[in-house]
Motif scaffolding. Structure first.
Motif, PDB file in Angstrom:
ATOM      1  N   GLY A 179       0.786  -1.223   0.000  1.00 17.21           N
ATOM      2  CA  GLY A 179       0.000   0.000   0.000  1.00 17.21           C
ATOM      3  C   GLY A 179       0.817   1.272   0.000  1.00 17.21           C
ATOM      4  N   PHE A 180       2.138   1.136  -0.098  1.00 18.82           N
ATOM      5  CA  PHE A 180       3.008   2.306  -0.101  1.00 18.82           C
ATOM      6  C   PHE A 180       3.888   2.330  -1.348  1.00 18.82           C
ATOM      7  N   GLU A 181       4.321   3.510  -1.697  1.00 19.76           N
ATOM      8  CA  GLU A 181       5.343   3.696  -2.730  1.00 19.76           C
ATOM      9  C   GLU A 181       6.611   4.172  -2.033  1.00 19.76           C
ATOM     10  N   HIS A 182       7.741   4.049  -2.703  1.00 27.19           N
ATOM     11  CA  HIS A 182       8.975   4.522  -2.073  1.00 27.19           C
ATOM     12  C   HIS A 182       9.960   5.031  -3.114  1.00 27.19           C
ATOM     13  N   ALA A 183      10.880   5.850  -2.643  1.00 30.45           N
ATOM     14  CA  ALA A 183      11.990   6.340  -3.457  1.00 30.45           C
ATOM     15  C   ALA A 183      13.280   6.040  -2.708  1.00 30.45           C
ATOM     16  N   SER A 184      14.220   5.434  -3.401  1.00 35.14           N
ATOM     17  CA  SER A 184      15.482   5.056  -2.767  1.00 35.14           C
ATOM     18  C   SER A 184      16.351   6.285  -2.513  1.00 35.14           C
ATOM     19  N   ILE A 185      17.026   6.264  -1.376  1.00 36.62           N
ATOM     20  CA  ILE A 185      17.971   7.323  -1.034  1.00 36.62           C
ATOM     21  C   ILE A 185      19.402   6.853  -1.241  1.00 36.62           C
ATOM     22  N   GLY A 186      19.659   5.588  -0.963  1.00 32.37           N
ATOM     23  CA  GLY A 186      20.993   5.035  -1.163  1.00 32.37           C
ATOM     24  C   GLY A 186      21.296   3.944  -0.163  1.00 32.37           C
ATOM     25  N   GLU A 187      22.423   3.307  -0.347  1.00 28.55           N
ATOM     26  CA  GLU A 187      22.847   2.220   0.535  1.00 28.55           C
ATOM     27  C   GLU A 187      23.612   2.754   1.741  1.00 28.55           C
ATOM     28  N   ASP A 188      23.469   2.032   2.842  1.00 29.73           N
ATOM     29  CA  ASP A 188      24.151   2.376   4.089  1.00 29.73           C
ATOM     30  C   ASP A 188      24.889   1.125   4.562  1.00 29.73           C
ATOM     31  N   ALA A 189      26.183   1.087   4.324  1.00 34.21           N
ATOM     32  CA  ALA A 189      26.977  -0.118   4.580  1.00 34.21           C
ATOM     33  C   ALA A 189      27.218  -0.338   6.069  1.00 34.21           C
ATOM     34  N   PHE A 190      27.377  -1.610   6.435  1.00 31.56           N
ATOM     35  CA  PHE A 190      27.678  -1.990   7.809  1.00 31.56           C
ATOM     36  C   PHE A 190      29.175  -2.277   7.975  1.00 31.56           C
ATOM     37  N   ALA A 191      29.662  -2.039   9.186  1.00 28.55           N
ATOM     38  CA  ALA A 191      31.031  -2.405   9.552  1.00 28.55           C
ATOM     39  C   ALA A 191      31.003  -3.028  10.949  1.00 28.55           C
ATOM     40  N   VAL A 192      32.007  -3.838  11.234  1.00 34.14           N
ATOM     41  CA  VAL A 192      32.117  -4.446  12.556  1.00 34.14           C
ATOM     42  C   VAL A 192      32.765  -3.445  13.510  1.00 34.14           C
ATOM     43  N   ALA A 193      32.152  -3.233  14.665  1.00 33.99           N
ATOM     44  CA  ALA A 193      32.724  -2.355  15.684  1.00 33.99           C
ATOM     45  C   ALA A 193      33.201  -3.212  16.846  1.00 33.99           C
ATOM     46  N   LEU A 194      34.435  -2.980  17.297  1.00 34.19           N
ATOM     47  CA  LEU A 194      35.031  -3.796  18.350  1.00 34.19           C
ATOM     48  C   LEU A 194      36.085  -2.982  19.100  1.00 34.19           C
ATOM     49  N   PRO A 195      36.447  -3.402  20.308  1.00 36.18           N
ATOM     50  CA  PRO A 195      37.487  -2.669  21.040  1.00 36.18           C
ATOM     51  C   PRO A 195      38.798  -2.683  20.254  1.00 36.18           C
ATOM     52  N   GLU A 196      39.568  -1.607  20.349  1.00 38.83           N
ATOM     53  CA  GLU A 196      40.808  -1.529  19.587  1.00 38.83           C
ATOM     54  C   GLU A 196      41.818  -2.590  20.032  1.00 38.83           C
ATOM     55  N   SER A 197      41.623  -3.145  21.223  1.00 43.65           N
ATOM     56  CA  SER A 197      42.520  -4.191  21.718  1.00 43.65           C
ATOM     57  C   SER A 197      42.052  -5.596  21.329  1.00 43.65           C
ATOM     58  N   HIS A 198      40.946  -5.707  20.650  1.00 41.34           N
ATOM     59  CA  HIS A 198      40.396  -7.009  20.283  1.00 41.34           C
ATOM     60  C   HIS A 198      41.290  -7.701  19.259  1.00 41.34           C
ATOM     61  N   LYS A 199      41.361  -9.019  19.325  1.00 41.05           N
ATOM     62  CA  LYS A 199      42.218  -9.773  18.406  1.00 41.05           C
ATOM     63  C   LYS A 199      41.832  -9.573  16.945  1.00 41.05           C
ATOM     64  N   LEU A 200      40.537  -9.379  16.663  1.00 38.76           N
ATOM     65  CA  LEU A 200      40.100  -9.210  15.280  1.00 38.76           C
ATOM     66  C   LEU A 200      40.427  -7.822  14.731  1.00 38.76           C
ATOM     67  N   ALA A 201      40.781  -6.894  15.618  1.00 35.72           N
ATOM     68  CA  ALA A 201      41.111  -5.547  15.166  1.00 35.72           C
ATOM     69  C   ALA A 201      42.401  -5.522  14.356  1.00 35.72           C
ATOM     70  N   LYS A 202      43.189  -6.598  14.440  1.00 38.59           N
ATOM     71  CA  LYS A 202      44.433  -6.675  13.666  1.00 38.59           C
ATOM     72  C   LYS A 202      44.165  -6.983  12.193  1.00 38.59           C
ATOM     73  N   LEU A 203      42.983  -7.440  11.870  1.00 39.56           N
ATOM     74  CA  LEU A 203      42.651  -7.830  10.502  1.00 39.56           C
ATOM     75  C   LEU A 203      42.194  -6.622   9.685  1.00 39.56           C
ATOM     76  N   GLU A 204      42.479  -6.639   8.377  1.00 42.27           N
ATOM     77  CA  GLU A 204      42.007  -5.572   7.497  1.00 42.27           C
ATOM     78  C   GLU A 204      40.515  -5.722   7.220  1.00 42.27           C
ATOM     79  N   LYS A 205      40.077  -6.966   7.024  1.00 40.20           N
ATOM     80  CA  LYS A 205      38.667  -7.280   6.832  1.00 40.20           C
ATOM     81  C   LYS A 205      38.332  -8.499   7.683  1.00 40.20           C
ATOM     82  N   ILE A 206      37.062  -8.582   8.083  1.00 41.30           N
ATOM     83  CA  ILE A 206      36.666  -9.681   8.957  1.00 41.30           C
ATOM     84  C   ILE A 206      35.612 -10.547   8.257  1.00 41.30           C
TER      85      ILE A 206
END
Length: 306
Positions: free
Chosen positions: A160-187
């Motif tokens: 029952g609705f129409e819509h207009a796209s505004i754009g994509e909003d990408a997700f990223a992983v947030a973690l403590p800077e001391s976390h072991k996964l923070a050493k990786l470029e991508k997770i």
């Protein structure tokens, strides 16, 4: 030909408000009138229709079955009346006059501060009223004619609705800077699934969007700690309770400023939600909404064209 005594839009609006709130005082407050005024308006409507629409007792107010039928038709009539006004306003110039905009809390605080200054500057005749709520309730208000348009995230069921796209909003992983996964470029998503995953409470569509966009099973999500805002999620991550997923608009708005939380991109594709404006099908202000969507897109992308 005999002239039929018709109910007024004001009377119908008061009946709908009473059905929504189930209480004369709250309905009167929502309608910006006194309780006695609203009560008199309902009685006048009953006299015009020659039927009882509301059962009144000292403790409760109940809309009768006939009253419920009248409420349904009244809601439709009020929407059509509002569409009539919108049709007239459409000839006064683009994006002018009052406009009720609903927005979800995972978008509003981060995108609107970037978009509204330009909107006010280009269209000074626009009187924008904002309502922040969860997607489900915004769509209910939109369908009931209480909002003109809503800024939400897709995918979401919007019949029952129409819509207009505004754009994509990408997700990223947030973690403590001391976390072991923070050493990786991508997770990799598999590595995220192995961590305690902090998400917003049920009812926030970002929860489902994040899991789906990042291809996560959600097996690591914890129900012990659930947040009602992205700001709370960030504080929980900084306190070492787990990791979370944050949208780019929040990161661009500086949500991590002053914290020891870092982000890393997620390996692979399909890591974003779609932001969109939605409105009732057939709205006379469709051109206004599409124009607004374009301005919001510029704010989202920093002025880049679609």
């Amino acid at each position: 030909m005999a002239i039929t005594n018709l109910p007024t839009l004001r009377q119908l609006r008061h009946l709908v408000a009473l059905a929504d709130h189930g209480h004369f005082g709250r309905a009167a407050e929502a309608s910006h009138v006194t309780q006695s005024t609203l009560s008199a308006s309902i009685k006048e409507l009953e006299q015009v229709l020659g039927a009882q629409l509301v059962d009144r007792t000292k403790r409760r107010v109940t809309v009768t079955p006939l009253g419920q039928s009248v409420v349904t038709k009244a809601t439709r009539l009020l929407q059509e009346a509002e569409d009539l006004v919108e049709t007239a306003r459409a000839n006064q110039g683009p994006l002018s006059g009052p406009l009720q905009l609903g927005v979800i809390p995972t978008i509003g605080p981060f995108l609107l501060p970037r978009a509204l200054p330009a909107l006010r500057r280009r269209y000074p005749g626009l009187k924008l009223y904002l309502t922040e709520d969860l997607t489900e309730r915004l769509l209910e208000q939109l369908n009931a004619g209480k909002l003109d348009v809503a800024l939400i995230a897709l995918p979401y069921d919007t019949p029952g609705f129409e819509h207009a796209s505004i754009g994509e909003d990408a997700f990223a992983v947030a973690l403590p800077e001391s976390h072991k996964l923070a050493k990786l470029e991508k997770i990799d998503p598999e590595r995220i699934d192995e961590e305690p995953l902090l998400l917003l409470r049920d009812g926030h569509c970002l929860r489902e969007h994040a899991l789906a966009a990042c291809r996560l099973s959600g097996r690591g999500q914890t129900d012990t700690f659930q947040a009602t805002s992205l700001y709370t999620l960030v504080q929980m991550v900084e306190n070492g309770l787990g990791v979370t997923l944050l949208p780019k608009i929040a990161l661009d708005a500086g949500i991590l400023k002053g914290t020891h939380v870092v982000t890393r991109p997620i390996a692979g594709k399909s890591q974003a939600r779609d932001l969109a404006l939605v409105w009732r099908k057939g709205s006379a202000r469709r051109a206004d909404f599409e124009l607004m969507a374009g301005l919001l897109h510029q704010a989202l992308t920093g002025g880049k064209g679609k």
